[in-house]
Design an enzyme around this catalytic site. Structure first.
Site, mmCIF file in Angstrom:
data_model
loop_
_atom_site.group_PDB
_atom_site.id
_atom_site.type_symbol
_atom_site.label_atom_id
_atom_site.label_comp_id
_atom_site.label_asym_id
_atom_site.label_seq_id
_atom_site.Cartn_x
_atom_site.Cartn_y
_atom_site.Cartn_z
ATOM 1 N N ASP A 157 0.708 -1.302 -0.010
ATOM 2 C CA ASP A 157 -0.162 0.002 -0.014
ATOM 3 C C ASP A 157 0.792 1.205 -0.152
ATOM 4 O O ASP A 157 2.067 1.131 -0.132
ATOM 5 C CB ASP A 157 -0.830 -0.102 1.300
ATOM 6 C CG ASP A 157 -2.288 0.558 1.169
ATOM 7 O OD1 ASP A 157 -2.314 1.271 0.054
ATOM 8 O OD2 ASP A 157 -3.102 0.340 1.738
ATOM 9 N N ASP A 212 -10.203 3.667 -3.218
ATOM 10 C CA ASP A 212 -10.772 2.593 -3.017
ATOM 11 C C ASP A 212 -12.134 2.724 -3.378
ATOM 12 O O ASP A 212 -13.018 3.613 -3.517
ATOM 13 C CB ASP A 212 -10.845 2.465 -1.161
ATOM 14 C CG ASP A 212 -9.526 2.266 -0.662
ATOM 15 O OD1 ASP A 212 -8.539 2.104 -1.072
ATOM 16 O OD2 ASP A 212 -9.603 2.097 0.614
HETATM 17 C C1 GLA Z 1 -5.979 1.303 1.816
HETATM 18 C C2 GLA Z 1 -6.175 0.323 0.433
HETATM 19 C C3 GLA Z 1 -7.289 -0.523 0.777
HETATM 20 C C4 GLA Z 1 -6.870 -1.278 2.381
HETATM 21 C C5 GLA Z 1 -6.731 -0.149 3.139
HETATM 22 C C6 GLA Z 1 -6.209 -0.854 4.502
HETATM 23 O O1 GLA Z 1 -7.229 2.146 1.816
HETATM 24 O O2 GLA Z 1 -6.496 1.208 -0.729
HETATM 25 O O3 GLA Z 1 -7.441 -1.475 -0.211
HETATM 26 O O4 GLA Z 1 -5.698 -2.055 1.914
HETATM 27 O O5 GLA Z 1 -5.642 1.019 2.805
HETATM 28 O O6 GLA Z 1 -5.745 0.172 5.497
#
Ligand code: GLA
Length: 414
Positions: A157, A212
């Site tokens: 990430d 997301d």
């Molecule tokens: C980010 C990523 C998500 C998830 C969260 C976890 O937002 O884009 O897919 O992995 O972190 O904290």
């Protein structure tokens, strides 16, 4: 005399050190680990950091018993929240002993014993998005940790990365994984902020292209805290429909984990799944398998659509036409075949009357052509799972709001 000997010894050991580095450091991703879009399950969309051994085992069991594994889903990926808040005295990551009382290796062995693969999550920054230890400065140590555990997939990430360059940070981790020696699919999760599609191919096997996902058809969900939004699935598709030329076997545009079974209507779930297949996106389910309805399972395991997603030429589809909320998306398939999806993006019922002869479909990025004047295609409805004529006659149908009709066009050889 003593001095001279010392100088010689130092220079020999110096030489030895740099040679050692050359021999042991490897660069570039593990090639060939994701020749078709990866399929599996990830814990984040439903469980966030509420994950534990029981959940993984139950999910693995259902993945096999429900037919998901037979349909092609084989990765179980634990997202954020699997570690303790601090590294140990050696600087190693520590799987949370309350969530994983038998350690992570036992969990991984269990998943492997089911014939499945296992993935973990971390972050290029100093901390993960949920505040657990990030990898920055520990890349090679963490890569050895993952290799020793025997994981098969790493999602990486992009939180808490102030001051670092995405391409460099992801290259470093990719090289660290390669150096550690255990083949691991490397999943870049950089949200598309630094155009990973332009530089990610030698580094990773897939890369997120957006912020997301959110379980809605076409909405933007603004988070109260922080200046960020999550996106309905059609928003992600619209946002990134023009970077299709960067996606392909072993280097996929990742449209995010799916929200099928997470609160949308079955019609919307059907549209969501269809479009992920049309986009050649990785198919990573994000729902609670233990509460999965028959309808959700049927959507996620539609073999004909999975075949569209997994087609070996690995081409992301594109929007061919749009008129008043009725959209036509197409995807070239192997053997000169095509998938075509009619999508009703509006809130009203739409009538379809598609004259094949007036529509010559050209894929300008990859050089494919469907000319219905010179070639007749057999039509298969991928949701009804039945043949429905050919392209000699207009395709006539009706489409409810947010619904899709997905067809496979198979070149007639006789
Ligand atoms: C980010 C990523 C998500 C998830 C969260 C976890 O937002 O884009 O897919 O992995 O972190 O904290």
């Amino acid at each position: 005399m003593k001095k001279i000997i010392l100088v010689i010894v130092l220079s020999i050991s110096g030489l030895g050190f740099s040679q050692g580095n050359t021999h042991t450091q490897a660069a570039g991703k593990f090639e060939g680990l994701a020749m078709t879009p990866p399929m599996g399950w990830n814990s984040w969309n439903t469980f966030e950091t509420n994950i534990d051994e029981k959940l993984v085992k139950e999910t693995a069991d259902i993945m096999v018993s429900s037919g998901m594994a037979a349909a092609g889903y084989n990765y179980i990926v634990l997202d954020d929240g699997w570690m303790t808040r601090e590294r140990d005295a050696n600087g190693d990551l520590v799987p949370d002993p309350v969530k994983f009382p038998n350690g992570m290796k036992a969990v991984i062995d269990y998943v492997h014993s089911k014939g499945l693969k296992f993935g973990l999550y971390n972050c290029a920054g100093t901390q993960t998005c949920a505040g657990y230890p990030g990898t920055r400065g520990y890349e090679y140590q963490d890569a050895r940790f993952y290799a020793k555990l025997g994981i098969d997939f790493l999602k990486y990430d992009w939180c808490n990365t102030q001051g670092i360059t995405a391409k460099e940070a992801y290259s470093t981790m990719s090289n660290a994984l390669k150096t550690a020696g255990k083949p691991i699919v490397f999943s870049l999760c950089e949200w598309g902020d630094n155009q990973p599609w332009e530089w990610g191919k030698p580094i990773g096997n897939l890369w997120r292209i957006s912020g997301d996902i959110y379980p809605c058809f076409d909405c933007e969900f603004k988070h109260e805290q922080g200046n960020w939004s999550s996106w309905g699935f059609m928003k992600i598709i619209e946002m990134r429909k023009d970077i299709r030329k960067y996606s392909g076997p072993d280097h996929w545009n990742d449209f995010d984990m799916m929200e099928v079974g997470d609160g949308m209507t079955n019609t919307e779930d059907k549209a969501h799944f269809t479009m992920w297949c049309m986009m050649a996106s990785p198919l990573i389910a994000g729902n609670d398998f233990r509460k999965m309805s028959k309808e959700t399972l049927a959507i996620l395991t539609n073999a004909a659509l999975i075949a569209v997603n997994q087609d070996e030429i690995g081409i992301q589809g594109f929007k061919y036409a749009a008129e008043d909320g009725l959209e036509v998306w197409v995807k070239p398939l192997s053997n000169g075949n095509w998938a075509i999806t009619f999508l009703n993006r509006s809130e009203r019922i739409k009538k379809i009357n598609f004259d094949w002869k007036k529509n010559t479909i050209k894929d300008v990025d990859f050089g494919y052509l469907a000319d219905f004047n010179s070639t007749v295609f057999k039509i298969t409805d991928l949701w009804k799972n039945k043949e429905t004529g050919n392209t000699r006659k207009n395709f006539i149908s009706e489409l409810a709001p947010h619904d899709v009709i997905a067809l496979k066009l198979t070149r007639k050889t006789e």
